[in-house]
Structure formats: structure tokens, C-alpha cells
Write a protein that holds these residues in place. Structure first.
Motif, PDB file in Angstrom:
ATOM      1  N   UNK A 255       5.435   8.582   5.403  1.00 35.84           N
ATOM      2  CA  UNK A 255       5.825   8.217   4.046  1.00 35.84           C
ATOM      3  C   UNK A 255       5.714   6.728   3.787  1.00 35.84           C
ATOM      4  N   UNK A 256       5.454   5.962   4.848  1.00 34.71           N
ATOM      5  CA  UNK A 256       5.257   4.529   4.720  1.00 34.71           C
ATOM      6  C   UNK A 256       3.840   4.164   5.148  1.00 34.71           C
ATOM      7  N   UNK A 257       3.366   3.006   4.687  1.00 38.55           N
ATOM      8  CA  UNK A 257       2.089   2.463   5.138  1.00 38.55           C
ATOM      9  C   UNK A 257       2.395   1.460   6.237  1.00 38.55           C
ATOM     10  N   UNK A 286       9.314  -3.918   0.560  1.00 34.36           N
ATOM     11  CA  UNK A 286      10.271  -3.114  -0.212  1.00 34.36           C
ATOM     12  C   UNK A 286       9.630  -1.910  -0.880  1.00 34.36           C
ATOM     13  N   UNK A 287       8.290  -1.913  -0.946  1.00 36.19           N
ATOM     14  CA  UNK A 287       7.573  -0.786  -1.551  1.00 36.19           C
ATOM     15  C   UNK A 287       7.126   0.251  -0.517  1.00 36.19           C
ATOM     16  N   UNK A 288       7.464  -0.026   0.757  1.00 36.09           N
ATOM     17  CA  UNK A 288       7.127   0.949   1.785  1.00 36.09           C
ATOM     18  C   UNK A 288       6.103   0.488   2.802  1.00 36.09           C
ATOM     19  N   UNK A 289       5.919  -0.822   2.936  1.00 36.72           N
ATOM     20  CA  UNK A 289       4.961  -1.359   3.896  1.00 36.72           C
ATOM     21  C   UNK A 289       5.695  -1.865   5.130  1.00 36.72           C
ATOM     22  N   UNK A 290       5.277  -1.395   6.305  1.00 39.04           N
ATOM     23  CA  UNK A 290       5.871  -1.809   7.562  1.00 39.04           C
ATOM     24  C   UNK A 290       4.796  -2.385   8.487  1.00 39.04           C
ATOM     25  N   UNK A 359      -3.955  -7.012   1.618  1.00 39.92           N
ATOM     26  CA  UNK A 359      -3.022  -6.662   0.557  1.00 39.92           C
ATOM     27  C   UNK A 359      -3.574  -5.588  -0.365  1.00 39.92           C
ATOM     28  N   UNK A 360      -4.854  -5.696  -0.704  1.00 37.43           N
ATOM     29  CA  UNK A 360      -5.479  -4.715  -1.599  1.00 37.43           C
ATOM     30  C   UNK A 360      -5.474  -3.328  -0.963  1.00 37.43           C
ATOM     31  N   UNK A 365      -3.120   2.270  -0.477  1.00 39.85           N
ATOM     32  CA  UNK A 365      -2.524   3.358   0.294  1.00 39.85           C
ATOM     33  C   UNK A 365      -1.099   3.659  -0.174  1.00 39.85           C
ATOM     34  N   UNK A 366      -0.375   2.629  -0.602  1.00 34.25           N
ATOM     35  CA  UNK A 366       0.979   2.860  -1.130  1.00 34.25           C
ATOM     36  C   UNK A 366       0.937   3.716  -2.404  1.00 34.25           C
TER      37      UNK A 366
END
Length: 368
Positions: A255-257, A286-290, A359-360, A365-366
Motif C-alpha cells: 500500500x506504500x511506495x 506523508x503521502x505514502x512514500x518510504x 520524484x516523478x 506510483x502513489x
């Protein structure tokens, strides 16, 4: 770390040492070097040769190394351009043109203001000049291919096709040129990232060739591409105990990128790219990027110092093995920086992203 711009005839040893430092914007010297006191071509040529020698003092820091690089290339470029302007009929003016272009390309790579288009135009002038010596035409063609290489884009497979055609044309026209062997190595270094079937064809041809060193490298790349195909066929299996003692399982990040970043504190390009990675993490965490860092350091203290200095706050794996790092070896990592971008389903989607492309890709993917 292994993608340094080649510098034929321009003090390779010094340039390589300096380019291992963190990239930083290059600025012109306080004043433009003046070479008007050299009245003869021989005198100015001797000065130009002297300027291509490494400085006597070794830099004590990366900042000092970058300052030396800036002076080194800018001064040599100015001397070469002065030679071309003052003694255009001298046969060595073709060599001087090449020195100036090499310097321009290096300075631009490290934040200089030179134009790719302007350099390409000057290279074309040499390539198309009937009176230019064949070796200079060959070197200009080689450097033109380096520019082409810098613009390769995995999202535009046609750029790889054009690059391979340019290499093949060079080999046909200049098979005995001193840079021919270097160009083969340059091409080989791009094949792991090449998304086209042509890469497999080239690797098979090289693997069956008479150059044993390149053949072994090609065989290793074939195995690596096959391994990557396997990795991309199912969710990536990654479990480890973090440097701070926590159990990490990539499956728990569904569920995360996730960016799996292979790096080391001693790797100049890794550290040079880190501000971009840190910035991307700050914007998109905070949008789901780890991020999961895989450190190839042997000295834990050096790793921790780099984490603090670069503000790398994400989870790290460290086993002190260096190139024998268990995770990097199991994943077939042969050079760093290496970055694997994992989608929300745990699938490997992208490799080797740097700069704005990272970043793009994360945002794309998010949004899935």
C-alpha cells in the motif's frame, strides 16, 4: 560511482579523484585568465600542457577538491580557447579545440553554465571539417556519443536504439581509434538499464567475442538481466533486522511506495544524490512514500555520521560487509548508487532513478 565522464588526454587520474567528491555548483574564477603574454604558439602550447598536470597539493576536503576542479578545468579551457583564437592555422589547434570541449563538458556536469547545444555544434564542426585530422574527428565523434549517452531515457527506448547505432557507426569508421575500447566499455555500462531487446542481442555478441574481459562482463550482465526479470515477476522478498534493532519485512509496506536505496558513505555519487532523495522523502513521505536504506559501509560510525550529516531519517540495514553485504549480494548489486522503486503491491517497477526522475516516478506510483 562508475559513471565518470571519460577524459582522454586530460589528466585522467586527477580528474577522477576530484570527481569522486560531492558534486557542487561550479563557478567561474574571480577573473578570466589572460594568456596574451604568450607570443608564440610553442610557448602557449607548453603552458596548455602544463595546465593539464595535476596540482602539487592534494585537496584536504571535498569543498577544496571542487574548488580545484573549477580552477583546473576553467583555466585549461581558457588557455585552449586562446590557442585556437590566436593560432588558428597551427595544426595543434584541433587538439586545443578538444581540450576546451572536454573542459566544458566536465564543468557542465558539475554545475557550470555551458550549453550542451553549443558543445555539440563545436563537435559537429570538427567532425565535418575536411581538414581536421582523423584522430580528432574520431575523438569528437566519441564525445558526441557521450552527450548522446547523457540523454538516454528508459521511457524513450528509441534513445537507446540511436545510441547503439552511433556506437556501431563509430566502430565501423574508427575501429583502431585509441578510444574504441573505451567506447565499448561506455556502451556496456548502459546495457543493464537498456529496456530494449537490442541490449540482449549486444550482450550475447560481446559474451561470444574475443575480448575476454568484456565477455566476462557481458555474461555477468546477462545473468543480472535474467535475475531482474525474475525479481519483476513477483513481489520482492526483503526481510532484515535494521541497524537500530527492528525487524523489517517489505511485505508489511504493501500500500506504500518504497525506495530500496543501496548506498555507502564513501560513495561520492551516492552522497551527491542524497539531497534529492532527502527532498523527495520530505515531500512525499506523508503521502505514502518510504525508503529502506541498504548501507554497503564497513564502518558503522562512518555510516551513522553520514546519516546525521545528510539528514537521512529512514530505516537502514547494516552488516559491515561492504561489497559482501548480504542483501546487496543476494540482489545482484554490482555498483552503487543503486535504487529500486517498489510499487504498492511490492513489485519492482523502476531502477536507477536519479534527480527529478525519482520524484516523478514516486508520484506516478502513489497515484496508482
Amino acid at each position: 560511482m562508475k559513471r565518470l565522464l571519460l577524459l582522454p588526454g586530460l589528466c585522467v587520474a586527477f580528474a577522477t579523484a576530484v570527481l569522486a567528491a560531492d558534486p557542487a555548483p561550479a563557478s567561474a574564477p574571480a577573473s578570466t585568465p589572460d594568456f596574451s603574454s604568450f607570443k608564440t604558439a610553442d610557448d602557449l602550447w607548453k603552458q596548455l600542457e602544463k595546465l593539464q598536470e595535476p596540482p602539487a597539493e592534494k585537496p584536504k576536503s571535498r569543498e577544496e577538491a571542487m574548488a580545484q576542479l573549477q580552477v583546473y578545468f576553467t583555466t585549461a579551457q581558457a588557455a585552449a580557447e586562446a590557442f585556437v583564437k590566436t593560432f588558428p592555422a597551427d595544426s595543434r589547434s584541433w587538439q586545443a579545440r578538444m581540450v576546451a570541449l572536454r573542459c566544458s563538458m566536465q564543468l557542465r556536469q558539475y554545475g557550470g553554465t555551458g550549453s550542451i547545444e553549443a558543445d555539440q555544434q563545436k563537435l559537429n564542426e570538427i567532425i565535418n571539417a575536411p581538414e581536421a585530422p582523423a584522430p580528432m574527428k574520431g575523438e569528437a565523434t566519441f564525445m558526441s556519443i557521450l552527450i548522446q549517452r547523457s540523454q538516454l531515457d528508459k521511457d524513450k527506448p528509441e534513445t537507446y536504439g540511436a545510441f547503439h547505432k552511433a556506437v556501431a557507426d563509430f566502430m565501423e569508421k574508427y575501429p583502431d581509434h585509441p578510444l574504441a575500447s573505451q567506447l565499448k566499455i561506455v556502451q556496456m555500462r548502459e546495457l543493464p538499464n537498456d529496456p530494449t531487446p537490442q541490449a540482449d542481442e549486444i550482450l550475447k555478441k560481446v559474451a561470444a567475442g574475443s575480448d575476454l574481459r568484456l565477455a566476462e562482463g557481458a555474461k555477468a550482465m546477462i545473468a543480472e538481466r535474467q535475475k531482474m526479470a525474475e525479481f519483476k515477476s513477483k513481489p520482492v522478498d526483503l526481510k532484515f533486522k535494521s541497524a537500530d534493532g527492528h525487524d523489517i519485512d517489505l511485505a508489511n509496506y504493501r500500500g506504500k511506495v518504497v525506495l530500496v536505496d543501496f548506498w555507502a558513505s564513501w560513495c561520492g555519487p551516492c552522497i551527491g544524490e542524497m539531497p534529492n532523495v532527502v527532498s523527495t522523502y520530505g515531500k512525499l513521505h506523508d503521502k505514502g512514500f518510504e525508503i529502506l536504506g541498504i548501507s554497503l559501509d564497513q564502518d558503522k560510525g562512518a555510516m551513522e555520521a553520514a546519516l546525521k550529516k545528510q539528514n537521512m531519517t529512514w530505516t537502514q540495514y547494516f552488516d559491515g560487509g561492504g561489497w559482501d553485504n548480504k542483501i546487496s549480494k543476494s540482489f545482484g548489486i554490482q555498483s552503487i548508487p543503486a535504487a529500486w522503486l517498489i510499487d504498492k503491491k511490492g513489485m519492482l517497477r523502476e531502477q536507477g532513478l536519479r534527480g527529478d526522475a525519482l520524484g516523478a516516478a514516486v508520484e506516478k506510483l502513489l497515484a496508482e
